[in-house]
Scaffold this motif. Structure first.
Motif, PDB file in Angstrom:
ATOM      1  N   ASP A  43       1.213  -1.116   0.597  1.00 19.73           N
ATOM      2  CA  ASP A  43       0.366   0.079  -0.027  1.00 19.73           C
ATOM      3  C   ASP A  43       0.649   1.355   0.260  1.00 19.73           C
ATOM      4  O   ASP A  43       0.643   2.032  -0.398  1.00 19.73           O
ATOM      5  CB  ASP A  43      -0.894  -0.524   1.302  1.00 19.73           C
ATOM      6  CG  ASP A  43      -1.729  -1.295   1.331  1.00 19.73           C
ATOM      7  OD1 ASP A  43      -2.415  -1.555   0.101  1.00 19.73           O
ATOM      8  OD2 ASP A  43      -2.453  -1.865   2.232  1.00 19.73           O
ATOM      9  N   VAL A  44       1.816   1.215   0.507  1.00 21.31           N
ATOM     10  CA  VAL A  44       3.353   2.411   0.980  1.00 21.31           C
ATOM     11  C   VAL A  44       4.436   1.841   0.176  1.00 21.31           C
ATOM     12  O   VAL A  44       4.700   0.915   1.428  1.00 21.31           O
ATOM     13  CB  VAL A  44       2.751   2.843   2.620  1.00 21.31           C
ATOM     14  CG1 VAL A  44       3.509   4.565   2.169  1.00 21.31           C
ATOM     15  CG2 VAL A  44       1.347   3.352   2.533  1.00 21.31           C
ATOM     16  N   ALA A  45       4.924   2.501  -0.410  1.00 19.57           N
ATOM     17  CA  ALA A  45       6.331   2.355  -0.630  1.00 19.57           C
ATOM     18  C   ALA A  45       7.150   3.510   0.346  1.00 19.57           C
ATOM     19  O   ALA A  45       6.940   4.389  -0.369  1.00 19.57           O
ATOM     20  CB  ALA A  45       6.377   2.273  -1.912  1.00 19.57           C
ATOM     21  N   VAL A  46       7.947   3.259   0.809  1.00 14.53           N
ATOM     22  CA  VAL A  46       9.365   4.030   1.780  1.00 14.53           C
ATOM     23  C   VAL A  46      10.377   3.490   1.170  1.00 14.53           C
ATOM     24  O   VAL A  46      11.011   2.582   1.311  1.00 14.53           O
ATOM     25  CB  VAL A  46       8.565   3.472   3.215  1.00 14.53           C
ATOM     26  CG1 VAL A  46      10.022   4.535   4.214  1.00 14.53           C
ATOM     27  CG2 VAL A  46       7.706   3.896   3.864  1.00 14.53           C
ATOM     28  N   VAL A  47      10.545   4.812   0.741  1.00 18.20           N
ATOM     29  CA  VAL A  47      12.528   4.836   0.111  1.00 18.20           C
ATOM     30  C   VAL A  47      13.013   5.142   1.025  1.00 18.20           C
ATOM     31  O   VAL A  47      13.109   6.783   0.960  1.00 18.20           O
ATOM     32  CB  VAL A  47      11.937   5.522  -1.342  1.00 18.20           C
ATOM     33  CG1 VAL A  47      13.378   5.397  -1.448  1.00 18.20           C
ATOM     34  CG2 VAL A  47      11.321   4.966  -2.325  1.00 18.20           C
ATOM     35  N   ASN A  48      13.743   5.265   1.461  1.00 15.00           N
ATOM     36  CA  ASN A  48      14.663   5.260   2.239  1.00 15.00           C
ATOM     37  C   ASN A  48      16.025   5.732   1.686  1.00 15.00           C
ATOM     38  O   ASN A  48      17.233   5.019   1.511  1.00 15.00           O
ATOM     39  CB  ASN A  48      15.691   4.367   3.303  1.00 15.00           C
ATOM     40  CG  ASN A  48      16.285   4.803   4.499  1.00 15.00           C
ATOM     41  OD1 ASN A  48      16.842   5.772   4.393  1.00 15.00           O
ATOM     42  ND2 ASN A  48      16.452   3.534   5.711  1.00 15.00           N
ATOM     43  N   THR A  49      16.122   7.486   1.670  1.00 15.29           N
ATOM     44  CA  THR A  49      17.014   8.212   0.839  1.00 15.29           C
ATOM     45  C   THR A  49      18.543   7.779   0.838  1.00 15.29           C
ATOM     46  O   THR A  49      18.416   8.106   1.993  1.00 15.29           O
ATOM     47  CB  THR A  49      16.584   8.746  -0.094  1.00 15.29           C
ATOM     48  OG1 THR A  49      16.351  10.041   1.069  1.00 15.29           O
ATOM     49  CG2 THR A  49      15.106   8.990  -0.485  1.00 15.29           C
ATOM     50  N   CYS A  50      19.679   8.598  -0.121  1.00 10.61           N
ATOM     51  CA  CYS A  50      20.729   8.511   0.257  1.00 10.61           C
ATOM     52  C   CYS A  50      21.032   9.779  -0.080  1.00 10.61           C
ATOM     53  O   CYS A  50      20.661  10.551  -1.464  1.00 10.61           O
ATOM     54  CB  CYS A  50      22.281   8.057  -0.330  1.00 10.61           C
ATOM     55  SG  CYS A  50      23.730   7.876   0.163  1.00 10.61           S
ATOM     56  N   GLY A  51      21.638  10.584   0.871  1.00 13.59           N
ATOM     57  CA  GLY A  51      22.047  12.209   0.609  1.00 13.59           C
ATOM     58  C   GLY A  51      23.045  12.250   0.119  1.00 13.59           C
ATOM     59  O   GLY A  51      23.611  13.966   0.489  1.00 13.59           O
ATOM     60  N   PHE A  52      24.490  11.254   0.114  1.00 13.38           N
ATOM     61  CA  PHE A  52      25.458  12.128   0.001  1.00 13.38           C
ATOM     62  C   PHE A  52      26.441  12.636  -0.806  1.00 13.38           C
ATOM     63  O   PHE A  52      26.843  13.775  -1.173  1.00 13.38           O
ATOM     64  CB  PHE A  52      26.388  10.585   0.588  1.00 13.38           C
ATOM     65  CG  PHE A  52      28.093  10.724   0.668  1.00 13.38           C
ATOM     66  CD1 PHE A  52      28.400  12.071   1.583  1.00 13.38           C
ATOM     67  CD2 PHE A  52      28.321   9.690   0.327  1.00 13.38           C
ATOM     68  CE1 PHE A  52      29.951  11.963   1.511  1.00 13.38           C
ATOM     69  CE2 PHE A  52      29.970  10.052   0.504  1.00 13.38           C
ATOM     70  CZ  PHE A  52      30.335  10.644   0.719  1.00 13.38           C
ATOM     71  N   VAL A  53      26.457  11.867  -1.734  1.00 11.00           N
ATOM     72  CA  VAL A  53      26.741  12.982  -3.428  1.00 11.00           C
ATOM     73  C   VAL A  53      25.864  12.743  -4.155  1.00 11.00           C
ATOM     74  O   VAL A  53      24.589  11.931  -4.201  1.00 11.00           O
ATOM     75  CB  VAL A  53      27.858  11.937  -3.882  1.00 11.00           C
ATOM     76  CG1 VAL A  53      29.028  12.392  -2.759  1.00 11.00           C
ATOM     77  CG2 VAL A  53      27.440  11.065  -3.771  1.00 11.00           C
ATOM     78  N   GLU A  54      26.484  13.542  -5.372  1.00 14.07           N
ATOM     79  CA  GLU A  54      25.457  13.824  -6.102  1.00 14.07           C
ATOM     80  C   GLU A  54      24.377  12.020  -7.710  1.00 14.07           C
ATOM     81  O   GLU A  54      23.846  12.231  -7.556  1.00 14.07           O
ATOM     82  CB  GLU A  54      26.057  14.004  -8.223  1.00 14.07           C
ATOM     83  CG  GLU A  54      25.762  16.125  -6.983  1.00 14.07           C
ATOM     84  CD  GLU A  54      24.408  16.437  -7.388  1.00 14.07           C
ATOM     85  OE1 GLU A  54      23.582  16.175  -7.887  1.00 14.07           O
ATOM     86  OE2 GLU A  54      24.432  17.245  -5.988  1.00 14.07           O
ATOM     87  N   ALA A  55      25.419  11.115  -7.395  1.00 13.60           N
ATOM     88  CA  ALA A  55      25.005  10.267  -7.834  1.00 13.60           C
ATOM     89  C   ALA A  55      23.883   9.510  -7.255  1.00 13.60           C
ATOM     90  O   ALA A  55      23.243   8.941  -7.275  1.00 13.60           O
ATOM     91  CB  ALA A  55      26.253   9.485  -7.651  1.00 13.60           C
ATOM     92  N   ALA A  56      24.302   9.631  -5.517  1.00 15.76           N
ATOM     93  CA  ALA A  56      23.636   8.573  -4.175  1.00 15.76           C
ATOM     94  C   ALA A  56      22.493   9.404  -4.282  1.00 15.76           C
ATOM     95  O   ALA A  56      21.275   8.697  -4.539  1.00 15.76           O
ATOM     96  CB  ALA A  56      24.447   9.073  -3.119  1.00 15.76           C
ATOM     97  N   LYS A  57      22.059  10.412  -5.105  1.00 11.50           N
ATOM     98  CA  LYS A  57      20.758  11.765  -4.583  1.00 11.50           C
ATOM     99  C   LYS A  57      19.855  10.998  -6.099  1.00 11.50           C
ATOM    100  O   LYS A  57      19.175  10.963  -5.539  1.00 11.50           O
ATOM    101  CB  LYS A  57      20.709  12.896  -4.524  1.00 11.50           C
ATOM    102  CG  LYS A  57      22.267  13.403  -3.418  1.00 11.50           C
ATOM    103  CD  LYS A  57      21.756  14.961  -3.504  1.00 11.50           C
ATOM    104  CE  LYS A  57      23.150  15.555  -3.529  1.00 11.50           C
ATOM    105  NZ  LYS A  57      23.559  16.496  -3.356  1.00 11.50           N
TER     106      LYS A  57
END
Length: 493
Positions: A43-57
């Motif tokens: 029902d819900v997709a939770v995306v645990n993001t990375c904010g380190f460098v441009e490629a990861a973002k």
């Protein structure tokens, strides 16, 4: 009976994010959510993001967009961003990416179930407002332990005791008021947070601004979580944080890691303890001794060198030089010749000259590292280096990145070849299929999950995931080792 709510956690980035996802999974399972692997079934997709460098973002944005596409032809009704990128950008991310139905920060983790339910019901939860998390904790490390700040993975975060009727596989992993955790997957390897945040002020790094200042977890919490993981079938524990060499400084004992490691190694069921994220400038003789001589503690050194030219390192607000770094590696190998060593490096940093690059090449050639990560410099907003002069143009950075990456690939392959003939302690992690049948895959003490090479067995006979076996390296495939299971080798003689 109402239909159960389902949620999928999609994790990007480092091992610290993986731990955070398992904490979120524990909280959600305890509140009645069903966890599913595939976002299309949730029902819900939770995306645990990375904010380190441009490629990861970029990877994080792509994952959010991919999850959003499921709303057109799947069960998914909502997509929510959490993690470092959500914490770092908050409202700005929500405005730039309206496909995300919610952008939640670390302060929302304790109430994650309510937040998701609100979003699932069509309500709106105000997007996270970013702030410099370094300012949330006292300047003095000794005063940080009792601060009321949301710290994923730390015991002071939960305001009330955990429910008594938790689902199977969910536990308050470090005490009755600790965050809950539920394993995602069945790997025999799991990470444990040793600390959060960082007090270093590297001019290229934004992590302290959104992860906060350094704060250790208490040894008893780390021990209890490790015991719980052992009960779940985990055989190898990897200690993670932004800087493990600072562990204990806010608890009154900078040498606390040296006493904790033998205790962790004594936990029933645990076969190997691995320490990651070590700062070369903070390495102590006593810590080197414990890492190279304690049974079940891997002689593994994940050292954050970043460069070896002293002028570049000073501009980065770091310390050291080629000769001191080589001396550190020599000291380690004098105590444990088979010790593993890996590091990451930035090329094209503002002001980096051809002579600086040659100095880095000199270090890499002499260091005999098992794994090398190379990144081209890019401006990260909020960092000191953004305002530096003498920026290199994009083509020069790309050229240097390609050159050093090729050198790194050659050197790590050579290092793998040096290990042919070594006797290895290998943790079998998976059985995979190829055109020739099933292949057993594992990792030796000098190989960390995800970032380093692996061991490919010549046969899978007698090998199952979670088993620690003795093997002999008989060949290489790039940075990977080909190994013969010791028991089978003995039987063939």
């Amino acid at each position: 009976m109402p239909e159960r709510r389902t949620v999928a956690l999609v994790t990007l980035g480092c091992a610290r994010n993986e731990v955070d996802s398992e904490e979120l999974a524990g909280r959600l399972a305890a509140d009645g959510w069903d966890l599913v692997e595939d976002a299309s079934d949730a029902d819900v997709a939770v995306v645990n993001t990375c904010g380190f460098v441009e490629a990861a973002k970029k990877d994080s944005v792509d994952a959010l967009l991919e999850a959003n596409d499921l709303k057109d032809h799947g069960r998914t009704q909502a997509v929510v961003a959490v993690g470092c990128m959500a914490e770092r950008y908050g409202k700005d991310l929500a405005e730039a990416l309206p496909e995300a139905d919610g952008v939640l920060g670390f302060d929302d983790y304790a109430d994650i179930s309510d937040r998701l339910q609100t979003i699932l019901n069509g309500g709106i939860h105000a997007s996270h407002t970013p702030r410099d998390r370094r300012k949330l904790l006292p300047i003095s490390p000794a005063e940080r332990q009792d601060a009321a700040v949301a710290l994923p993975g730390h015991a002071q975060e939960m305001p009330a005791p955990a429910p008594a009727d938790l689902p199977e596989g969910v536990a308050p992993v470090s005490g009755p008021r600790a965050p809950l955790r539920r394993r995602l997957g069945t790997s025999p390897v799991a990470s444990v947070k040793l600390a959060s945040g960082c007090d270093r002020r590297c001019s290229f790094c934004a992590i302290p601004s959104f992860r906060g200042s350094f704060i250790s977890r208490r040894p008893s919490d780390v021990l209890q979580e490790t015991r719980w993981l052992a009960e779940q079938g985990v055989k190898e524990v990897m200690l993670v944080s932004e800087n493990n060499t600072s562990y204990g400084k806010d608890l009154g004992d900078i040498r606390l890691l040296e006493t904790l490691l033998p205790e962790l190694a004594d936990v029933d069921g645990i076969e190997r303890i691995r320490v990651s994220y070590l700062q070369p400038a903070e390495m102590r003789p006593g810590l080197i001794d414990v890492l190279t001589s304690t049974p079940k503690v891997a002689p593994y050194f994940d050292l954050s060198f970043q460069h070896s030219s002293p002028s570049v390192l000073r501009t980065m607000r770091r310390f050291g030089d080629t000769d001191r770094f080589l001396e550190l590696l020599d000291t380690i190998r004098s105590k444990a010749p088979e010790a593993g060593a890996r590091s990451n490096f930035i090329v094209g940093f503002p002001g980096e000259t051809e002579a600086d690059l040659a100095e880095l090449e000199r270090f890499l050639t002499g260091a005999r590292l098992d794994a090398i990560g190379v990144f081209g410099y890019s401006d990260e907003e909020g960092t000191e280096a953004v305002g530096y002069e003498n920026k290199l143009d994009a083509d020069t950075i790309a050229e240097r990145l390609a050159h050093i990456s090729q050198l790194a690939e050659e050197l790590t392959s050579q290092r793998a070849e040096e290990r042919v003939g070594e006797t290895l302690q290998v943790l079998v992690e998976s059985i995979e299929s190829d055109e020739d049948g099933e292949v057993a895959i594992g990792r030796a003490a000098h190989q960390a999950p995800e970032t380093d090479g692996q061991v490919v067995f010549t046969t899978r006979e007698g090998l199952v995931p979670g088993r620690m076996v003795e093997a002999k390296a008989v060949g290489t495939e790039g940075v990977d080792l080909v190994a013969e299971h010791h028991e089978l080798a003995e039987a063939a003689r």
